[in-house]
Design a protein around this motif. Structure first.
Motif, PDB file in Angstrom:
ATOM      1  N   GLU A 130      32.282  48.078  41.113  1.00  0.00           N
ATOM      2  CA  GLU A 130      33.302  48.862  40.156  1.00  0.00           C
ATOM      3  C   GLU A 130      34.904  48.847  40.749  1.00  0.00           C
ATOM      4  O   GLU A 130      35.046  48.432  41.891  1.00  0.00           O
ATOM      5  CB  GLU A 130      32.864  50.452  40.148  1.00  0.00           C
ATOM      6  CG  GLU A 130      31.378  50.653  39.692  1.00  0.00           C
ATOM      7  CD  GLU A 130      31.116  51.920  39.727  1.00  0.00           C
ATOM      8  OE1 GLU A 130      31.871  52.789  40.596  1.00  0.00           O
ATOM      9  OE2 GLU A 130      30.118  52.415  39.264  1.00  0.00           O
TER      10      GLU A 130
ATOM     11  N   ASP B 234      39.150  47.663  39.678  1.00  0.00           N
ATOM     12  CA  ASP B 234      40.141  46.724  38.738  1.00  0.00           C
ATOM     13  C   ASP B 234      39.469  45.322  38.877  1.00  0.00           C
ATOM     14  O   ASP B 234      39.127  44.852  39.985  1.00  0.00           O
ATOM     15  CB  ASP B 234      41.418  46.698  39.455  1.00  0.00           C
ATOM     16  CG  ASP B 234      42.033  48.239  38.963  1.00  0.00           C
ATOM     17  OD1 ASP B 234      41.696  48.889  38.233  1.00  0.00           O
ATOM     18  OD2 ASP B 234      43.097  48.462  39.861  1.00  0.00           O
ATOM     19  N   HIS B 235      39.457  44.796  37.814  1.00  0.00           N
ATOM     20  CA  HIS B 235      38.884  43.256  37.804  1.00  0.00           C
ATOM     21  C   HIS B 235      40.538  42.427  37.727  1.00  0.00           C
ATOM     22  O   HIS B 235      41.146  42.670  36.919  1.00  0.00           O
ATOM     23  CB  HIS B 235      38.270  43.015  36.438  1.00  0.00           C
ATOM     24  CG  HIS B 235      37.726  41.687  36.391  1.00  0.00           C
ATOM     25  ND1 HIS B 235      37.133  41.121  35.370  1.00  0.00           N
ATOM     26  CD2 HIS B 235      37.853  40.579  36.986  1.00  0.00           C
ATOM     27  CE1 HIS B 235      36.796  39.895  35.446  1.00  0.00           C
ATOM     28  NE2 HIS B 235      37.267  39.550  36.455  1.00  0.00           N
TER      29      HIS B 235
ATOM     30  N   SER C  69      42.236  38.720  38.694  1.00  0.00           N
ATOM     31  CA  SER C  69      42.580  37.344  38.659  1.00  0.00           C
ATOM     32  C   SER C  69      43.671  37.076  39.687  1.00  0.00           C
ATOM     33  O   SER C  69      44.715  37.663  39.246  1.00  0.00           O
ATOM     34  CB  SER C  69      42.523  36.685  37.570  1.00  0.00           C
ATOM     35  OG  SER C  69      42.616  35.278  37.636  1.00  0.00           O
TER      36      SER C  69
ATOM     37  N   SER D 179      45.551  41.398  35.832  1.00  0.00           N
ATOM     38  CA  SER D 179      44.481  42.000  35.479  1.00  0.00           C
ATOM     39  C   SER D 179      44.276  41.885  33.877  1.00  0.00           C
ATOM     40  O   SER D 179      45.348  41.911  33.158  1.00  0.00           O
ATOM     41  CB  SER D 179      44.661  43.415  35.985  1.00  0.00           C
ATOM     42  OG  SER D 179      45.685  44.015  35.512  1.00  0.00           O
TER      43      SER D 179
ATOM     44  N   GLU E   7      38.561  35.498  41.501  1.00  0.00           N
ATOM     45  CA  GLU E   7      38.399  36.923  40.607  1.00  0.00           C
ATOM     46  C   GLU E   7      37.652  37.848  41.420  1.00  0.00           C
ATOM     47  O   GLU E   7      36.562  37.381  42.232  1.00  0.00           O
ATOM     48  CB  GLU E   7      37.286  36.515  39.480  1.00  0.00           C
ATOM     49  CG  GLU E   7      37.997  35.495  38.547  1.00  0.00           C
ATOM     50  CD  GLU E   7      37.185  35.513  37.201  1.00  0.00           C
ATOM     51  OE1 GLU E   7      36.832  36.308  36.638  1.00  0.00           O
ATOM     52  OE2 GLU E   7      37.086  34.231  36.848  1.00  0.00           O
ATOM     53  N   THR E   8      38.030  39.093  41.509  1.00  0.00           N
ATOM     54  CA  THR E   8      37.669  40.151  42.166  1.00  0.00           C
ATOM     55  C   THR E   8      37.521  41.495  41.273  1.00  0.00           C
ATOM     56  O   THR E   8      38.137  41.499  40.190  1.00  0.00           O
ATOM     57  CB  THR E   8      38.632  40.527  43.395  1.00  0.00           C
ATOM     58  OG1 THR E   8      39.965  40.938  42.875  1.00  0.00           O
ATOM     59  CG2 THR E   8      38.664  39.358  44.491  1.00  0.00           C
ATOM     60  N   ILE E   9      36.527  42.225  41.978  1.00  0.00           N
ATOM     61  CA  ILE E   9      36.327  43.722  41.208  1.00  0.00           C
ATOM     62  C   ILE E   9      36.194  44.526  42.312  1.00  0.00           C
ATOM     63  O   ILE E   9      35.375  44.278  43.420  1.00  0.00           O
ATOM     64  CB  ILE E   9      35.113  43.599  40.436  1.00  0.00           C
ATOM     65  CG1 ILE E   9      35.071  42.677  39.139  1.00  0.00           C
ATOM     66  CG2 ILE E   9      34.782  45.297  39.816  1.00  0.00           C
ATOM     67  CD1 ILE E   9      34.054  42.809  38.331  1.00  0.00           C
ATOM     68  N   GLY E  10      37.215  45.507  42.473  1.00  0.00           N
ATOM     69  CA  GLY E  10      37.045  46.422  43.335  1.00  0.00           C
ATOM     70  C   GLY E  10      37.544  46.038  44.587  1.00  0.00           C
ATOM     71  O   GLY E  10      37.207  46.317  45.793  1.00  0.00           O
TER      72      GLY E  10
ATOM     73  N   ILE F  54      34.196  37.838  43.085  1.00  0.00           N
ATOM     74  CA  ILE F  54      33.014  37.788  42.300  1.00  0.00           C
ATOM     75  C   ILE F  54      32.899  36.088  41.874  1.00  0.00           C
ATOM     76  O   ILE F  54      31.684  35.572  41.693  1.00  0.00           O
ATOM     77  CB  ILE F  54      32.995  38.318  40.992  1.00  0.00           C
ATOM     78  CG1 ILE F  54      34.319  38.453  40.110  1.00  0.00           C
ATOM     79  CG2 ILE F  54      32.660  39.981  41.283  1.00  0.00           C
ATOM     80  CD1 ILE F  54      34.154  38.841  38.574  1.00  0.00           C
TER      81      ILE F  54
END
Length: 303
Positions: A107, A109-110, A112, A129, A173-176, A180
Motif C-alpha cells: 500500500e 504511493d506507486h 516510477s 507517480s 517501480e515501487t509501492i510504499g 515491485i
C-alpha cells in the motif's frame, strides 16, 4: 541510432542524439536482459521480492492469508499483463497460472523512478507517480521536480547491495517505498520532460561510465494517457492533426502508441483498455484538452 528503440513513436526523442556506434543503450527489457547477464536476475520478480524480505511464493504454494498480489514472475512486455489482486482462496484457485507468483499486497504511493547508476551507486534520480484509472490503466503520470526521500533511502541501499558492477540506467517501480519491479533501462515514455541535455548525459553514462547533467532547471511535467476500448482496429490520426496537437501551448510531445498494421490482440495491453496515445506536457490542462481532441478522432475512426 545506438539508443535501441523499437517503438517508432519514441524515436523522436533520440534520433538527433550523437552516439558512438559501439555503444548500445537499451529501452526494451528484452535487450537489457540480453546485454546484462550478470544482473539479469532482477527481472525475476520473485527474487526481487525475496531480496526485500517480502512474503512471496510461486503459484502452487498457497498464501497463508489474503489479500495478496498476483503477477507473472517474468514479464518483459510490461503493461501489467496478467496481474491482479487475490482476495480469497477462491480467487487464488481461479487465477492459478504456471509461471505466476503472489506477494505481499503493498500500500502507498506507486512511484516510477529513473536512476543513473555508476558501479551500483545512484548518481541521479527522477520520480514519477501515476493516477490509476482501473485494471492496469493510468489517467496520467506526473514527473515530479522534487525528491522522494523514502524511495531514495530504501532503493539506494538496495542498488548498492545488489547492483555493484552495473553502470547505466535503472528504472524501479515501487509501492510504499518497496520495489515491485526492476528494469535495467530508463522509462522511455517521457525523456523530453527531463530537460535539455538529458539524452546527451545518458549517452555519456554508457560511453564513458560517468554521469554529468545540469539538472538545475528541472520542473514538473505530465504524461497524459489515452486508453480506448479493446476490440476495434484503430487507425492513426492524420499527420496534420498530430502536428497540430504536438504544437499546442504547454504540450511537449505526442506519441501514437500502437502499430496500425498489427492486430490489436497482438499488442501487450492491460485489461482495462487499449492505449492509443500519450501526450507529454508541462501543463496538465493542456494535456487533457489535447487528449479530448484525440479521443474524438479515435471514437470516429474505429474499423
Amino acid at each position: 541510432m545506438p539508443i535501441c528503440e523499437i517503438d517508432p513513436w519514441r524515436t523522436q526523442y533520440f534520433e538527433s542524439a550523437a552516439c558512438p556506434d559501439d555503444i548500445f543503450i537499451p529501452t526494451e527489457d528484452s535487450d537489457a536482459w540480453t546485454w546484462n547477464p550478470r544482473h539479469r536476475w532482477v527481472y525475476d520478480k520473485l527474487a526481487v521480492a525475496a531480496s526485500q524480505g517480502l512474503d512471496a511464493a510461486p503459484h502452487g504454494v498457497a498464501p497463508a492469508g489474503y489479500p495478496v498480489f498476483s503477477k507473472p514472475i517474468y514479464n518483459l512486455k510490461g503493461m501489467g499483463v496478467g496481474s491482479r489482486v487475490l482476495r480469497s482462496a477462491a480467487d487464488y484457485a481461479a487465477a492459478y497460472r504456471p509461471g505466476h507468483m503472489w506477494s505481499t499486497l503493498l500500500e502507498g504511493d506507486h512511484i516510477s523512478s529513473d536512476i543513473a547508476i555508476v558501479d551500483g551507486e545512484p548518481r541521479w534520480w527522477r520520480h514519477a507517480s501515476g493516477l490509476a484509472s482501473g485494471d492496469g490503466t493510468f489517467d496520467h503520470w506526473e514527473v515530479h521536480a522534487g525528491a522522494r526521500p523514502a524511495v531514495e533511502e530504501w532503493c539506494g541501499a538496495w542498488c548498492r547491495r545488489h547492483l555493484a558492477g552495473y553502470t547505466g540506467m535503472v528504472n524501479l517501480e515501487t509501492i510504499g517505498g518497496r520495489i515491485i519491479e526492476v528494469h535495467l533501462r530508463f522509462a522511455d515514455q517521457w525523456p523530453d520532460l527531463y530537460g535539455e541535455g538529458w539524452v546527451e548525459a545518458l549517452v555519456r553514462l554508457y560511453a564513458a561510465g560517468e554521469w554529468r547533467f545540469d539538472d538545475s532547471q528541472r520542473r514538473a511535467g505530465y504524461s497524459v494517457v489515452l486508453f480506448a476500448p479493446h476490440g476495434p482496429h484503430y487507425r492513426h490520426p492524420p499527420a496534420a492533426l498530430q502536428r497540430e496537437i504536438a504544437s499546442l501551448p504547454g504540450v511537449s510531445s505526442l506519441q501514437i502508441t500502437f502499430h496500425e498494421a498489427i492486430a490489436p490482440d497482438r499488442h501487450a495491453m492491460p485489461p482495462g483498455g487499449f492505449r492509443v496515445a500519450i501526450i507529454n506536457c508541462w501543463d496538465r490542462d493542456a494535456g487533457n484538452a489535447a487528449r479530448e481532441r484525440l479521443r474524438a478522432h479515435f471514437e470516429g475512426a474505429r474499423a
